[in-house]
Design a protein around this motif. Structure first.
Motif, PDB file in Angstrom:
ATOM      1  N   THR A 100       0.840  -1.210   0.000  1.00 59.25           N
ATOM      2  CA  THR A 100       0.000   0.000   0.000  1.00 59.25           C
ATOM      3  C   THR A 100       0.875   1.260   0.000  1.00 59.25           C
ATOM      4  O   THR A 100       0.615   2.208  -0.757  1.00 59.25           O
ATOM      5  CB  THR A 100      -0.941   0.000   1.226  1.00 59.25           C
ATOM      6  N   ALA A 101       1.909   1.261   0.815  1.00 57.88           N
ATOM      7  CA  ALA A 101       2.795   2.441   0.884  1.00 57.88           C
ATOM      8  C   ALA A 101       3.430   2.705  -0.480  1.00 57.88           C
ATOM      9  O   ALA A 101       3.526   3.859  -0.922  1.00 57.88           O
ATOM     10  CB  ALA A 101       3.861   2.218   1.955  1.00 57.88           C
ATOM     11  N   ILE A 102       3.814   1.619  -1.167  1.00 60.24           N
ATOM     12  CA  ILE A 102       4.427   1.784  -2.501  1.00 60.24           C
ATOM     13  C   ILE A 102       3.390   2.329  -3.487  1.00 60.24           C
ATOM     14  O   ILE A 102       3.671   3.245  -4.272  1.00 60.24           O
ATOM     15  CB  ILE A 102       4.996   0.424  -2.985  1.00 60.24           C
ATOM     16  N   ALA A 103       2.186   1.779  -3.431  1.00 61.44           N
ATOM     17  CA  ALA A 103       1.130   2.230  -4.353  1.00 61.44           C
ATOM     18  C   ALA A 103       0.798   3.705  -4.118  1.00 61.44           C
ATOM     19  O   ALA A 103       0.619   4.476  -5.073  1.00 61.44           O
ATOM     20  CB  ALA A 103      -0.115   1.366  -4.176  1.00 61.44           C
ATOM     21  N   VAL A 104       0.750   4.098  -2.852  1.00 67.66           N
ATOM     22  CA  VAL A 104       0.426   5.502  -2.528  1.00 67.66           C
ATOM     23  C   VAL A 104       1.545   6.433  -3.002  1.00 67.66           C
ATOM     24  O   VAL A 104       1.286   7.536  -3.505  1.00 67.66           O
ATOM     25  CB  VAL A 104       0.158   5.657  -1.009  1.00 67.66           C
ATOM     26  N   GLU A 105       2.757   5.951  -2.892  1.00 63.59           N
ATOM     27  CA  GLU A 105       3.909   6.727  -3.391  1.00 63.59           C
ATOM     28  C   GLU A 105       3.757   6.958  -4.901  1.00 63.59           C
ATOM     29  O   GLU A 105       4.006   8.043  -5.416  1.00 63.59           O
ATOM     30  CB  GLU A 105       5.178   5.904  -3.095  1.00 63.59           C
ATOM     31  N   GLN A 106       3.319   5.908  -5.596  1.00 59.29           N
ATOM     32  CA  GLN A 106       3.181   6.002  -7.060  1.00 59.29           C
ATOM     33  C   GLN A 106       1.905   6.730  -7.474  1.00 59.29           C
ATOM     34  O   GLN A 106       1.848   7.359  -8.530  1.00 59.29           O
ATOM     35  CB  GLN A 106       3.196   4.588  -7.672  1.00 59.29           C
ATOM     36  N   MET A 107       0.859   6.606  -6.657  1.00 63.91           N
ATOM     37  CA  MET A 107      -0.451   7.218  -6.992  1.00 63.91           C
ATOM     38  C   MET A 107      -1.026   7.888  -5.748  1.00 63.91           C
ATOM     39  O   MET A 107      -1.919   7.332  -5.084  1.00 63.91           O
ATOM     40  CB  MET A 107      -1.425   6.129  -7.480  1.00 63.91           C
ATOM     41  N   PRO A 108      -0.536   9.087  -5.416  1.00 70.97           N
ATOM     42  CA  PRO A 108      -0.971   9.729  -4.154  1.00 70.97           C
ATOM     43  C   PRO A 108      -2.485   9.937  -4.082  1.00 70.97           C
ATOM     44  O   PRO A 108      -3.048  10.009  -2.991  1.00 70.97           O
ATOM     45  CB  PRO A 108      -0.240  11.076  -4.171  1.00 70.97           C
ATOM     46  N   GLN A 109      -3.135   9.994  -5.247  1.00 67.50           N
ATOM     47  CA  GLN A 109      -4.583  10.220  -5.248  1.00 67.50           C
ATOM     48  C   GLN A 109      -5.371   9.066  -4.612  1.00 67.50           C
ATOM     49  O   GLN A 109      -6.546   9.221  -4.268  1.00 67.50           O
ATOM     50  CB  GLN A 109      -5.100  10.512  -6.670  1.00 67.50           C
ATOM     51  N   LEU A 110      -4.708   7.911  -4.449  1.00 69.64           N
ATOM     52  CA  LEU A 110      -5.389   6.775  -3.815  1.00 69.64           C
ATOM     53  C   LEU A 110      -5.935   7.145  -2.446  1.00 69.64           C
ATOM     54  O   LEU A 110      -6.998   6.690  -2.027  1.00 69.64           O
ATOM     55  CB  LEU A 110      -4.408   5.602  -3.637  1.00 69.64           C
ATOM     56  N   LYS A 111      -5.183   7.972  -1.751  1.00 66.52           N
ATOM     57  CA  LYS A 111      -5.565   8.325  -0.375  1.00 66.52           C
ATOM     58  C   LYS A 111      -6.849   9.140  -0.330  1.00 66.52           C
ATOM     59  O   LYS A 111      -7.458   9.279   0.734  1.00 66.52           O
ATOM     60  CB  LYS A 111      -4.437   9.106   0.298  1.00 66.52           C
ATOM     61  N   GLU A 112      -7.252   9.661  -1.489  1.00 65.93           N
ATOM     62  CA  GLU A 112      -8.486  10.453  -1.525  1.00 65.93           C
ATOM     63  C   GLU A 112      -9.731   9.577  -1.565  1.00 65.93           C
ATOM     64  O   GLU A 112     -10.845  10.054  -1.397  1.00 65.93           O
ATOM     65  CB  GLU A 112      -8.472  11.399  -2.734  1.00 65.93           C
ATOM     66  N   GLN A 113      -9.546   8.269  -1.810  1.00 64.46           N
ATOM     67  CA  GLN A 113     -10.709   7.377  -1.828  1.00 64.46           C
ATOM     68  C   GLN A 113     -11.353   7.362  -0.444  1.00 64.46           C
ATOM     69  O   GLN A 113     -10.637   7.313   0.561  1.00 64.46           O
ATOM     70  CB  GLN A 113     -10.294   5.946  -2.203  1.00 64.46           C
ATOM     71  N   PRO A 114     -12.699   7.368  -0.393  1.00 64.68           N
ATOM     72  CA  PRO A 114     -13.351   7.340   0.914  1.00 64.68           C
ATOM     73  C   PRO A 114     -12.951   6.091   1.705  1.00 64.68           C
ATOM     74  O   PRO A 114     -12.847   5.002   1.129  1.00 64.68           O
ATOM     75  CB  PRO A 114     -14.852   7.305   0.573  1.00 64.68           C
ATOM     76  N   PHE A 116     -10.192   5.073   2.737  1.00 62.57           N
ATOM     77  CA  PHE A 116      -9.000   4.351   2.249  1.00 62.57           C
ATOM     78  C   PHE A 116      -8.154   3.820   3.410  1.00 62.57           C
ATOM     79  O   PHE A 116      -7.729   4.557   4.285  1.00 62.57           O
ATOM     80  CB  PHE A 116      -8.137   5.279   1.385  1.00 62.57           C
ATOM     81  N   ARG A 117      -7.948   2.515   3.425  1.00 60.93           N
ATOM     82  CA  ARG A 117      -7.037   1.916   4.409  1.00 60.93           C
ATOM     83  C   ARG A 117      -5.915   1.167   3.722  1.00 60.93           C
ATOM     84  O   ARG A 117      -4.787   1.170   4.173  1.00 60.93           O
ATOM     85  CB  ARG A 117      -7.784   0.965   5.356  1.00 60.93           C
ATOM     86  N   ASN A 118      -6.270   0.490   2.621  1.00 59.79           N
ATOM     87  CA  ASN A 118      -5.185  -0.154   1.884  1.00 59.79           C
ATOM     88  C   ASN A 118      -5.483  -0.238   0.393  1.00 59.79           C
ATOM     89  O   ASN A 118      -6.618  -0.014  -0.046  1.00 59.79           O
ATOM     90  CB  ASN A 118      -4.814  -1.527   2.505  1.00 59.79           C
ATOM     91  N   PHE A 119      -4.430  -0.560  -0.348  1.00 60.08           N
ATOM     92  CA  PHE A 119      -4.479  -0.552  -1.815  1.00 60.08           C
ATOM     93  C   PHE A 119      -5.331  -1.697  -2.374  1.00 60.08           C
ATOM     94  O   PHE A 119      -5.630  -1.743  -3.554  1.00 60.08           O
ATOM     95  CB  PHE A 119      -3.041  -0.652  -2.337  1.00 60.08           C
ATOM     96  N   PHE A 120      -5.694  -2.642  -1.516  1.00 62.07           N
ATOM     97  CA  PHE A 120      -6.442  -3.821  -1.970  1.00 62.07           C
ATOM     98  C   PHE A 120      -7.922  -3.652  -1.646  1.00 62.07           C
ATOM     99  O   PHE A 120      -8.579  -4.582  -1.220  1.00 62.07           O
ATOM    100  CB  PHE A 120      -5.855  -5.089  -1.335  1.00 62.07           C
ATOM    101  N   ARG A 121      -8.409  -2.431  -1.835  1.00 62.28           N
ATOM    102  CA  ARG A 121      -9.808  -2.120  -1.529  1.00 62.28           C
ATOM    103  C   ARG A 121     -10.128  -2.422  -0.073  1.00 62.28           C
ATOM    104  O   ARG A 121     -11.200  -2.923   0.250  1.00 62.28           O
ATOM    105  CB  ARG A 121     -10.761  -2.894  -2.462  1.00 62.28           C
ATOM    106  N   ASN A 122      -9.126  -2.197   0.775  1.00 60.25           N
ATOM    107  CA  ASN A 122      -9.255  -2.405   2.222  1.00 60.25           C
ATOM    108  C   ASN A 122      -9.375  -3.871   2.612  1.00 60.25           C
ATOM    109  O   ASN A 122      -9.771  -4.185   3.742  1.00 60.25           O
ATOM    110  CB  ASN A 122     -10.432  -1.619   2.816  1.00 60.25           C
ATOM    111  N   ALA A 123      -9.052  -4.774   1.691  1.00 66.10           N
ATOM    112  CA  ALA A 123      -9.170  -6.203   2.023  1.00 66.10           C
ATOM    113  C   ALA A 123      -8.043  -6.622   2.955  1.00 66.10           C
ATOM    114  O   ALA A 123      -6.893  -6.219   2.779  1.00 66.10           O
ATOM    115  CB  ALA A 123      -9.130  -7.041   0.756  1.00 66.10           C
ATOM    116  N   PRO A 124      -8.356  -7.484   3.924  1.00 63.82           N
ATOM    117  CA  PRO A 124      -7.315  -7.971   4.849  1.00 63.82           C
ATOM    118  C   PRO A 124      -6.607  -9.220   4.334  1.00 63.82           C
ATOM    119  O   PRO A 124      -5.585  -9.625   4.871  1.00 63.82           O
ATOM    120  CB  PRO A 124      -8.128  -8.313   6.104  1.00 63.82           C
ATOM    121  N   THR A 125      -7.176  -9.852   3.306  1.00 61.77           N
ATOM    122  CA  THR A 125      -6.615 -11.095   2.764  1.00 61.77           C
ATOM    123  C   THR A 125      -6.581 -10.952   1.241  1.00 61.77           C
ATOM    124  O   THR A 125      -7.578 -10.520   0.642  1.00 61.77           O
ATOM    125  CB  THR A 125      -7.500 -12.302   3.168  1.00 61.77           C
ATOM    126  N   VAL A 126      -5.453 -11.275   0.658  1.00 64.21           N
ATOM    127  CA  VAL A 126      -5.318 -11.102  -0.797  1.00 64.21           C
ATOM    128  C   VAL A 126      -4.717 -12.364  -1.395  1.00 64.21           C
ATOM    129  O   VAL A 126      -3.733 -12.910  -0.871  1.00 64.21           O
ATOM    130  CB  VAL A 126      -4.397  -9.898  -1.128  1.00 64.21           C
TER     131      VAL A 126
END
Ligand SMILES: Cc1cc2nc3c(=O)[nH]c(=O)nc-3n(C[C@H](O)[C@H](O)[C@H](O)COP(=O)(O)O)c2cc1C
Length: 218
Positions: A100-114, A116-126
């Motif tokens: 998630t930290a890497i994705a946010v670094e590459q796409m800071p706009q991700l954090k604007e999603q309502p 937002f907790r993680n890059f996997f649509r907030n999923a705890p298991t991937v």
């Protein structure tokens, strides 16, 4: 949200017994209450009610449930039964937070999603799904495996969402340590990630389907 959970629990009970669509302790407003559900009704309802879930409760999917999801995945058909897939399931928070930290670094706009907790649509298991780079049927086989996993999850009240957007991030230089942790076989490429978790938030509405894309020819 209640509808998703109710649907999942209802289906779980129904699939366990191929019996009544509800159990007596649960409120059921369906006309079929008290009637036996056929295997066809259970299966088609599971398929038609599955939706891509994009918000999840924080707790990881129970590993025993996930084992059943994986088993259903690998019982998918594959060309010549070659099983041209590799599945890696991750519920380690440091992995999910690190990517998630890497994705946010590459796409800071991700954090604007309502919410937002993680890059996997907030999923705890991937689940990460990979296939050989050179393969006649690998992508097709993995698609069938993926849908089996998502449908079996849904029957247990577990939401899921295919995430193609994860692939370029995982393939980026910064995510190399995480790719290495997946220990994919030599010559395999990451095809898709699938988010899994217990649904949170509102029940997703089914995007419209175009029925004209499939028809008989005489
Ligand atoms: C190969 C593939 C990649 C997808 N990638 C994403 C993605 O990156 N992000 C996302 O939110 N949904 C993704 N989806 C989910 C689709 O948007 C979703 O399946 C579609 O809109 C239909 O909705 P439904 O699954 O609720 O029926 C993907 C689906 C597939 C099959």
């Amino acid at each position: 949200m209640k509808a998703i959970i109710k649907s999942g629990i209802t289906l779980m009970a129904a699939i366990a017994t191929i019996g009544c669509c509800c159990n007596k302790e649960q409120e059921c407003n369906k006309e079929c209450c008290g009637e036996e559900l056929s295997k066809e009704q259970v299966v088609t309802e599971n398929i038609l009610t599955r939706r891509s879930v994009r918000d999840y409760k924080p707790e990881a999917v129970d590993r025993e449930q996930m084992a059943k999801v994986i088993e259903c995945g690998i019982y998918a058909p594959s060309a010549m039964n070659k099983q041209t897939w590799a599945v890696r399931v991750v519920d380690a928070p440091d992995f999910i937070e690190g990517v998630t930290a890497i994705a946010v670094e590459q796409m800071p706009q991700l954090k604007e999603q309502p919410n937002f907790r993680n890059f996997f649509r907030n999923a705890p298991t991937v689940a990460f799904i990979a296939c050989p780079e050179e393969s006649y049927s690998g992508e097709y086989d993995c698609g069938l495996l993926s849908e089996n996993m998502m449908l079996s999850a849904w029957s247990m009240g577990i939401g899921s969402c295919c995430l193609g957007s994860v692939v370029p991030v995982m393939n980026s230089e910064a995510a190399k340590p995480y790719m290495e942790r997946l220990q994919l076989p030599e010559g395999y490429k990451l095809l898709v990630a699938i988010a899994f978790g217990y649904p949170a938030g509102d029940a997703p509405v089914a995007p419209e389907r175009d029925a004209t894309k499939a028809y008989y020819v005489e």
